[in-house]
Design a protein around this motif. Structure first.
Motif, PDB file in Angstrom:
ATOM      1  N   THR A   1      18.683  53.369  59.062  1.00 13.10           N
ATOM      2  CA  THR A   1      19.251  52.187  58.411  1.00 13.10           C
ATOM      3  C   THR A   1      18.214  51.095  58.170  1.00 13.10           C
ATOM      4  OG1 THR A   1      19.923  51.369  60.597  1.00 13.10           O
ATOM      5  CG2 THR A   1      21.560  52.612  59.325  1.00 13.10           C
ATOM      6  N   GLN A   2      17.125  51.111  58.952  1.00  8.86           N
ATOM      7  CA  GLN A   2      16.106  50.071  58.780  1.00  8.86           C
ATOM      8  C   GLN A   2      15.203  50.323  57.572  1.00  8.86           C
ATOM      9  OE1 GLN A   2      12.753  50.569  61.846  1.00  8.86           O
ATOM     10  NE2 GLN A   2      14.464  51.661  62.821  1.00  8.86           N
ATOM     11  N   ILE A   3      15.333  51.499  56.953  1.00  7.50           N
ATOM     12  CA  ILE A   3      14.529  51.824  55.765  1.00  7.50           C
ATOM     13  C   ILE A   3      15.391  51.620  54.527  1.00  7.50           C
ATOM     14  CG2 ILE A   3      13.122  53.560  54.608  1.00  7.50           C
ATOM     15  CD1 ILE A   3      12.799  54.972  57.262  1.00  7.50           C
ATOM     16  N   GLY A   4      14.855  50.955  53.516  1.00 10.41           N
ATOM     17  CA  GLY A   4      15.597  50.692  52.291  1.00 10.41           C
ATOM     18  C   GLY A   4      15.917  51.963  51.517  1.00 10.41           C
ATOM     19  N   ILE A   5      16.958  51.890  50.691  1.00  7.74           N
ATOM     20  CA  ILE A   5      17.394  53.062  49.926  1.00  7.74           C
ATOM     21  C   ILE A   5      16.289  53.544  48.980  1.00  7.74           C
ATOM     22  CG2 ILE A   5      19.019  53.891  48.185  1.00  7.74           C
ATOM     23  CD1 ILE A   5      21.146  52.207  49.412  1.00  7.74           C
ATOM     24  N   LYS A   6      15.634  52.616  48.298  1.00  4.09           N
ATOM     25  CA  LYS A   6      14.580  53.014  47.359  1.00  4.09           C
ATOM     26  C   LYS A   6      13.423  53.697  48.095  1.00  4.09           C
ATOM     27  CE  LYS A   6      15.488  49.624  43.704  1.00  4.09           C
ATOM     28  NZ  LYS A   6      14.924  48.503  42.916  1.00  4.09           N
ATOM     29  N   THR A   7      13.060  53.150  49.238  1.00  6.42           N
ATOM     30  CA  THR A   7      11.985  53.756  50.029  1.00  6.42           C
ATOM     31  C   THR A   7      12.373  55.140  50.499  1.00  6.42           C
ATOM     32  OG1 THR A   7      11.277  51.567  50.787  1.00  6.42           O
ATOM     33  CG2 THR A   7      10.505  53.468  52.047  1.00  6.42           C
ATOM     34  N   LEU A   8      13.621  55.296  50.951  1.00 12.07           N
ATOM     35  CA  LEU A   8      14.103  56.604  51.375  1.00 12.07           C
ATOM     36  C   LEU A   8      14.087  57.607  50.229  1.00 12.07           C
ATOM     37  CD1 LEU A   8      17.117  55.775  53.748  1.00 12.07           C
ATOM     38  CD2 LEU A   8      15.059  57.068  54.342  1.00 12.07           C
TER      39      LEU A   8
ATOM     40  N   GLY B   1      19.345  60.390  55.725  1.00 10.30           N
ATOM     41  CA  GLY B   1      19.282  58.931  55.788  1.00 10.30           C
ATOM     42  C   GLY B   1      19.580  58.289  54.458  1.00 10.30           C
ATOM     43  N   SER B   2      19.055  58.878  53.379  1.00  7.10           N
ATOM     44  CA  SER B   2      19.316  58.353  52.035  1.00  7.10           C
ATOM     45  C   SER B   2      20.796  58.451  51.688  1.00  7.10           C
ATOM     46  CB  SER B   2      18.472  59.126  51.019  1.00  7.10           C
ATOM     47  OG  SER B   2      18.705  58.652  49.713  1.00  7.10           O
ATOM     48  N   ARG B   3      21.413  59.570  52.047  1.00  5.83           N
ATOM     49  CA  ARG B   3      22.838  59.747  51.748  1.00  5.83           C
ATOM     50  C   ARG B   3      23.701  58.767  52.541  1.00  5.83           C
ATOM     51  NH1 ARG B   3      23.263  64.631  53.155  1.00  5.83           N
ATOM     52  NH2 ARG B   3      24.419  64.459  55.103  1.00  5.83           N
TER      53      ARG B   3
ATOM     54  N   SER C   1      22.798  55.863  53.683  1.00  4.33           N
ATOM     55  CA  SER C   1      22.574  54.508  53.175  1.00  4.33           C
ATOM     56  C   SER C   1      23.389  54.258  51.916  1.00  4.33           C
ATOM     57  CB  SER C   1      21.082  54.284  52.899  1.00  4.33           C
ATOM     58  OG  SER C   1      20.331  54.369  54.087  1.00  4.33           O
ATOM     59  N   ARG C   2      23.436  55.270  51.036  1.00  6.26           N
ATOM     60  CA  ARG C   2      24.234  55.113  49.808  1.00  6.26           C
ATOM     61  C   ARG C   2      25.718  54.999  50.139  1.00  6.26           C
ATOM     62  NH1 ARG C   2      20.647  59.093  47.848  1.00  6.26           N
ATOM     63  NH2 ARG C   2      22.215  60.699  48.219  1.00  6.26           N
ATOM     64  N   GLU C   3      26.160  55.788  51.113  1.00  2.00           N
ATOM     65  CA  GLU C   3      27.568  55.727  51.505  1.00  2.00           C
ATOM     66  C   GLU C   3      27.910  54.379  52.122  1.00  2.00           C
ATOM     67  OE1 GLU C   3      27.975  59.013  54.127  1.00  2.00           O
ATOM     68  OE2 GLU C   3      28.097  60.524  52.516  1.00  2.00           O
ATOM     69  N   ALA C   4      26.961  53.808  52.871  1.00  2.00           N
ATOM     70  CA  ALA C   4      27.200  52.509  53.495  1.00  2.00           C
ATOM     71  C   ALA C   4      27.262  51.390  52.469  1.00  2.00           C
ATOM     72  CB  ALA C   4      26.112  52.217  54.528  1.00  2.00           C
ATOM     73  N   GLU C   5      26.483  51.513  51.408  1.00  2.00           N
ATOM     74  CA  GLU C   5      26.451  50.471  50.384  1.00  2.00           C
ATOM     75  C   GLU C   5      27.597  50.575  49.394  1.00  2.00           C
ATOM     76  OE1 GLU C   5      22.937  49.790  48.228  1.00  2.00           O
ATOM     77  OE2 GLU C   5      21.845  48.943  49.946  1.00  2.00           O
ATOM     78  N   GLN C   6      28.197  51.773  49.302  1.00  2.00           N
ATOM     79  CA  GLN C   6      29.246  51.979  48.303  1.00  2.00           C
ATOM     80  C   GLN C   6      30.425  51.012  48.455  1.00  2.00           C
ATOM     81  OE1 GLN C   6      28.848  53.949  45.741  1.00  2.00           O
ATOM     82  NE2 GLN C   6      30.828  53.447  44.844  1.00  2.00           N
ATOM     83  N   PRO C   7      30.992  50.815  49.675  1.00  2.00           N
ATOM     84  CA  PRO C   7      32.118  49.867  49.807  1.00  2.00           C
ATOM     85  C   PRO C   7      31.726  48.457  49.419  1.00  2.00           C
ATOM     86  CG  PRO C   7      31.962  51.278  51.741  1.00  2.00           C
ATOM     87  CD  PRO C   7      30.729  51.505  50.932  1.00  2.00           C
ATOM     88  N   LEU C   8      30.469  48.064  49.744  1.00  2.00           N
ATOM     89  CA  LEU C   8      30.012  46.707  49.400  1.00  2.00           C
ATOM     90  C   LEU C   8      29.943  46.533  47.886  1.00  2.00           C
ATOM     91  CD1 LEU C   8      28.899  43.985  50.297  1.00  2.00           C
ATOM     92  CD2 LEU C   8      26.632  45.018  50.416  1.00  2.00           C
ATOM     93  N   ARG C   9      29.461  47.556  47.185  1.00  2.00           N
ATOM     94  CA  ARG C   9      29.393  47.476  45.713  1.00  2.00           C
ATOM     95  C   ARG C   9      30.780  47.397  45.111  1.00  2.00           C
ATOM     96  NH1 ARG C   9      24.830  52.165  44.492  1.00  2.00           N
ATOM     97  NH2 ARG C   9      23.026  51.017  45.314  1.00  2.00           N
ATOM     98  N   GLU C  10      31.705  48.185  45.667  1.00  2.00           N
ATOM     99  CA  GLU C  10      33.067  48.161  45.142  1.00  2.00           C
ATOM    100  C   GLU C  10      33.717  46.800  45.365  1.00  2.00           C
ATOM    101  OE1 GLU C  10      35.099  51.344  47.053  1.00  2.00           O
ATOM    102  OE2 GLU C  10      34.097  52.927  45.877  1.00  2.00           O
ATOM    103  N   GLU C  11      33.421  46.217  46.546  1.00  2.00           N
ATOM    104  CA  GLU C  11      33.982  44.871  46.843  1.00  2.00           C
ATOM    105  C   GLU C  11      33.411  43.832  45.895  1.00  2.00           C
ATOM    106  OE1 GLU C  11      33.954  41.700  50.533  1.00  2.00           O
ATOM    107  OE2 GLU C  11      33.664  43.837  50.939  1.00  2.00           O
TER     108      GLU C  11
END
Length: 351
Positions: free
Chosen positions: A168-175, A333-335, A337-347
């Motif tokens: 989680t400490q690594i950004g999605i783009k970096t991953l 880790g990349s997957r 991170s994307r799953e964690a960000e998905q609810p935030l984007r939808e909100e």
């Protein structure tokens, strides 16, 4: 996946033991090939028509009658049969892995199926190795098949591991960049392993005895025909059938490939070093690469000592397993991170 009951634990132990057994099969395969025992038994799956190496005088006489042009060499025959016995045992363990995976809903299904397919293919390649008298393309494919089984068992073990690495400490783009770099590294290592298999299958390991490339004028000798997978038919390919120039071409390309692989692995190690959570993988890559280079150089200067040559095979496999591990870790880790960000984007979109 979290190991939370006895069935999960037993399955994890089964996969772990099978992985260790697969390493032994690869090491024994290299030992068998390097001791010229690949045709220690001229038939398959038995040995001179028996389930084990002929031992009594009557059995040896029968073997001589059925295979008059292939005299029995007991030591080579035992090397070959020991490899077959352990490989067969591994096949039974892979079957058990599939049975357990399909009986439990929580277990992965795809990798066990791929393992069963690969073990079947590997058995066929093992038969062809003997019946096609060490045809180089079959020998190389058999080597790659063994490495694939080890990698799949390790991948399955990673999927079952109870404590995944926190990315989680690594950004999605970096991953994402790390994942691409890891996939490229896996491909490069596989290609270098294939080149090593082609070098060994064509008995080209000792044609150049000087560093960094070859004492021969390899530029004039170089011929791309050395890499044609289908070669003219021969009664036997043992000890090689290619001329000197073709073997030099294979050997030199393997060394150039080693240089390219070194750069790629070091680049991957540097990328991992930049991420504290991946730093231990960076150390692992550098240590394995250093050992592999040392073993490769020793093979050249000491004319392919048996123990060193086997270790060179196993360490190459270790590099592949390390790359598979990194690729899997950053991919998961990349997957996540994307799953964690998905609810935030939808909100944010609804807001």
């Amino acid at each position: 996946m979290i190991i939370n009951n006895n069935n999960d634990r037993y399955f994890f132990y089964l996969v772990s033991f099978s992985f260790v057994l697969s390493l032994a099969v690869v090491a024994l395969g290299a030992f068998t090939r390097l001791t010229e025992a690949g045709l220690g038994c001229p038939d398959w799956p038995g040995c001179y028509g028996f389930l084990t190496v002929p031992q009594t005088a009557l059995e040896q006489q029968t073997a001589a009658e059925f295979f008059p042009h292939t005299p029995l060499e007991p030591q080579k025959a035992w090397n070959e049969m020991l490899h077959r016995y352990i490989a067969g045992t591994l096949g039974l363990f892979v079957l058990a892995i599939n049975l357990m995976a399909w009986r439990q809903v929580s277990q992965p299904k795809l990798v066990p199926i791929l393992l069963l397919i690969m073990v079947t293919i590997q058995a066929v390649l093992g038969m062809w190795t003997v019946t096609l008298v060490l045809m180089p393309v079959v020998v190389m494919a058999h080597l790659l098949g063994g490495f694939t089984i080890v990698s799949l068992l390790w991948l399955l073990r990673l999927q079952l591991q109870a404590t995944p690495v926190d990315m989680t400490q690594i950004g999605i783009k970096t991953l994402s960049r790390l994942r691409i770099a890891a996939i490229i590294s896996v491909i490069v290592v596989i290609l270098q392993i294939a080149l090593g298999g082609w070098t060994a299958a064509n008995y080209a390991a000792l044609v150049c005895s000087q560093l960094p490339l070859c004492e021969a004028n390899w530029q004039q000798l170089f011929d791309v025909k050395a890499f044609l997978l289908i070669q003219p038919q021969h009664d036997s390919y043992q000890y090689g059938v290619l001329d000197y120039g073709l073997r030099v071409s294979i050997h030199v390309v393997h060394r150039i490939g080693a240089m390219i692989t070194t750069v790629v692995v070091l680049a991957m190690a540097w990328l991992c070093w930049r991420q504290p959570v991946l730093r231990r993988y960076s150390w692992g890559l550098v240590l394995l690469l250093t050992l592999q280079i040392a073993l490769g150089v020793t093979n050249v200067v000491a004319s392919l000592p048996l123990a060193v040559a086997v270790a060179h095979n196993v360490t190459g496999l270790g590099l592949l397993v390390a790359m598979v591990t990194i690729s899997y870790r950053v991919g998961v880790g990349s997957r996540h991170s994307r799953e964690a960000e998905q609810p935030l984007r939808e909100e944010q979109s609804h807001g």
